[in-house]
Design an enzyme around this catalytic site. Sequence first.
Site: not given
Length: 304
Positions: A79, A157
């Site tokens: 990701s 993230k």
Amino acid sequence: MDFDFSAILLALTVLFGVIWGLDRLFFYKSRKAGAEAAGQEEPQDPMPVDWARSLFPVVLVVLVLRSFVAEPFRIPSGSMMPTLDVGDFILVNKFAYGLRMPAFNNKFLALGEPKRGDVVVFRFPGYLCRVDGKLVRSGDQTCADPQAPVPSQNWIKRVIGLPGDRIEMQGDQLLINGQAVTADQVGPYQGNPKRDEDRLMLEMGATVWNEHLRTEEGTVVNHLTARMPAYNRPPPIPSDKVPSVVPQGCYLVMGDNRYNSTDSRWWGCLPEQNLAGKAFLVWLSWKGPDAGWVDFSRMGKVIH
């Protein structure tokens, strides 16, 4: 299997400390007196006490270092590609955003707050599900079981939106407080087709972009992102899970692999209390047998 290593370290520290402390308070003196009467210099500690005395300082040092200085993490998914690769082992600054109690994660000393562009590690807060008109956090992404427990997992993230920011996003177009975030195309994604993550991006025609994310101070964080619209289309912002203005005490986070990242677009804002720290260094990159085992070129890479 999900488990909280900090909680295990804390439990072991308390256990060893209690065993050692109780022995010294209530049993050691009588044992020492018996040893002296028998002509011995030092008494023989029982095995549990001996183990506790030897291991207590070790686990205490590890607990302090992991909780308040730096903690290692392994990147499990793609990701954050191309910034962070699957198999990267990273170090996380645990005091960048304040000191927190081990296992409980309660902040007891404020030292700073995340900035736009920071790469952060956090405890996954769970997916947002609407039950009787109210939003609740669940471990079930489909919300078929809104009461499903949220797994204890650490995610990583990039911070895109700060509390009070107005965020809009449709496809690749990201706007922060009415200003478009610009990006320059670098070229097609280059990878090893023998690796699952690389093969997916190659098959989907992924392209790499250099995004220019402006911080609140006016400086620019330049970082790479990947785009592959043929693979997936994340929800827009605003949506039923993400309001146009980031709530206080929350942050909007996204993966750099924009079309293959389960992030705030799917589960809402990241609560401040879930923050674990700021990622700052790749210290090892394990690629496996199909890609030469170790990628030495990534070792020592500073994370931007």
